[in-house]
Write a protein that holds these residues in place. Sequence first.
Motif, short mmCIF file in Angstrom:
data_model
loop_
_atom_site.label_atom_id
_atom_site.label_comp_id
_atom_site.label_asym_id
_atom_site.label_seq_id
_atom_site.Cartn_x
_atom_site.Cartn_y
_atom_site.Cartn_z
N MET A 121 -10.20 -11.20 -13.02
CA MET A 121 -9.58 -11.36 -11.71
C MET A 121 -10.52 -10.85 -10.63
O MET A 121 -11.14 -9.79 -10.78
N VAL A 122 -10.62 -11.61 -9.54
CA VAL A 122 -11.45 -11.23 -8.41
C VAL A 122 -10.58 -11.23 -7.16
O VAL A 122 -9.98 -12.25 -6.82
N LEU A 123 -10.51 -10.10 -6.47
CA LEU A 123 -9.70 -9.98 -5.26
C LEU A 123 -10.50 -10.45 -4.05
O LEU A 123 -11.62 -10.00 -3.82
N VAL A 124 -9.89 -11.33 -3.26
CA VAL A 124 -10.50 -11.81 -2.03
C VAL A 124 -9.64 -11.34 -0.87
O VAL A 124 -8.56 -11.88 -0.63
N GLY A 125 -10.12 -10.32 -0.15
CA GLY A 125 -9.34 -9.75 0.94
C GLY A 125 -9.34 -8.23 0.86
O GLY A 125 -9.68 -7.64 -0.17
N ASP A 126 -8.96 -7.58 1.96
CA ASP A 126 -8.97 -6.11 2.06
C ASP A 126 -7.54 -5.59 2.03
O ASP A 126 -6.74 -5.86 2.94
N VAL A 127 -7.19 -4.85 0.98
CA VAL A 127 -5.84 -4.31 0.84
C VAL A 127 -5.80 -2.79 0.97
O VAL A 127 -4.76 -2.17 0.76
N LYS A 128 -6.90 -2.17 1.34
CA LYS A 128 -6.99 -0.72 1.39
C LYS A 128 -5.99 -0.14 2.39
O LYS A 128 -5.88 -0.60 3.53
N ASP A 129 -5.21 0.85 1.94
CA ASP A 129 -4.21 1.56 2.75
C ASP A 129 -3.13 0.64 3.28
O ASP A 129 -2.54 0.89 4.35
#
Length: 394
Positions: free
Chosen positions: A281-289
Motif C-alpha cells: 500500500m502506498v499513501l498519496v496525501g498528507d494525513v499528519k495530525d
Amino acid sequence: MQDTKCADPEQNDCVMPVRSANPIRARSLIRDNLEKQAGSLNLIHSRMPNIKVFSGTSHPDLAQRIVDRLGIDLGKVVTKKFSNLETCVEIGESVRGEDVYIVQSGSGEINDNLMELLIMINACKIASASRVTAVIPCFPYARQDKKDKLAGSEDKKQDESKILAKKNYDWKFRAHAQSRAPISAKLVANMLSVAGADHIITMDLHASQIQGFFDIPVDNLYAEPAVLKWIKENIPEWKNSIIVSPDAGGAKRVTSIADRLNVEFALIHKERKKANEVASMVLVGDVKDKIAILVDDMADTCGTIVHAADRLVEAGATKVYAILTHGIFSGPAISRINNACFEAVVVTNTIPQDGHMRDCPKIQCIDVSMMFAEAVRRTHNGESVSYLFSNVPY
C-alpha cells in the motif's frame, strides 16, 4: 309533465327529476350525485393504494422499516424449501394490476436469496402484476463486473526471466485464467430481466456502469447524503478531517464527499497478488495530525481497510474512522476490526448488521430505509428520484 316527488311528505325537497321541466336542476342533481360517488371511491382508493410490497428472507427488517414509513402493510408471501433444497414461493394475496415491489438484498446465502428473488418476480409477473420492481439494497455479484486487466496477452509482455526469477508461477497461471473470467454481474442483470423485473432500485453499485448491463430502468441510490449527515453529527472535529479512499477505484467517491465537507482527500494505492490479499500500500496525501475517514462501498474480509488504517496511523493520523455502505464482514472480518485501531466502523443496513454489532462494539449502523421508502413512493407516484442523490428524506 310535473316533477315526481318522494313518497315521504317530509322529504318533498328531494325532487327526483325523471323528465323534469327544469333541465338545469336535473343536471345539477345528477352531477352532485356522481361527485359524491367519486368522492367515496377516491376515499377507498386512498386507503387501499395500488401498491404491494413483499419481502424476501434476506432482510425482512429493512422491508418492514420501508413499509412502516410508507404507512402500508407487508404483502403476504410464504417461502420454503423442499427436501431437495429447491426454493418454493407462494404469493398470499392478489397482485393483479398492482405496482409490486420486492425487497431482497444480496447477503447471507446469496445464491439461494438470488434464486428466491427471481422466483418471486416471476410469480408476481405471471399473476398479472402491472409492474414489478426489485429493490436490491446490495446488488449480488457486483464485484464481478469486468475481466481483469491481467490477461494472457499481457502476460506475454512480461519478461520471462523476471517471472522465473520470482518463481511466481501462480501469478502467471492466474493471468492466463483471468482472460476467460466471467462477467457475472451482467449474467445477474440478464436473469432479473428474463424473470420479469421492470425496474431495479439499488444502492452504491460497486461500479455505476453496471446500470448499463440492464435494458430496464435502474435507480442507483447513494449513501453519501446519510454519510455526510453521520459525519457532521458524530465526529466533533470533522472540519479537521481528511477523507481517504482505500483504493484508487474509490477516488471519485471520496472527492465528492470531501468537496461537500470542504476538507482534503487522500487515497491509498494497493496492489493485490491474489483475491482478498493485499501485497503493498502506498499513501498519496498528507494525513499528519488529522482525523482520517476511510470511505468505501463495501468491506468483505476487511483486510484492505485494516491495512489502510495501520498505514494511516503510521503516517500520523490522530484517529481513524471507516464508513462503508455494504458491511459484508465474512471470514475473519470481525476479529480483524476488533484488533484494529478504528474509532468506529460505520455501515448502512443494506445488509443485516445486528449480529455483527453484537460481536463487535466498534460497528455502528446508519439506517437507510427512509431512502428506499422514499424511492418507492416517488417511483409509484411517477415523481423524480434525483432528489435522493443529494438529500436525506427525514
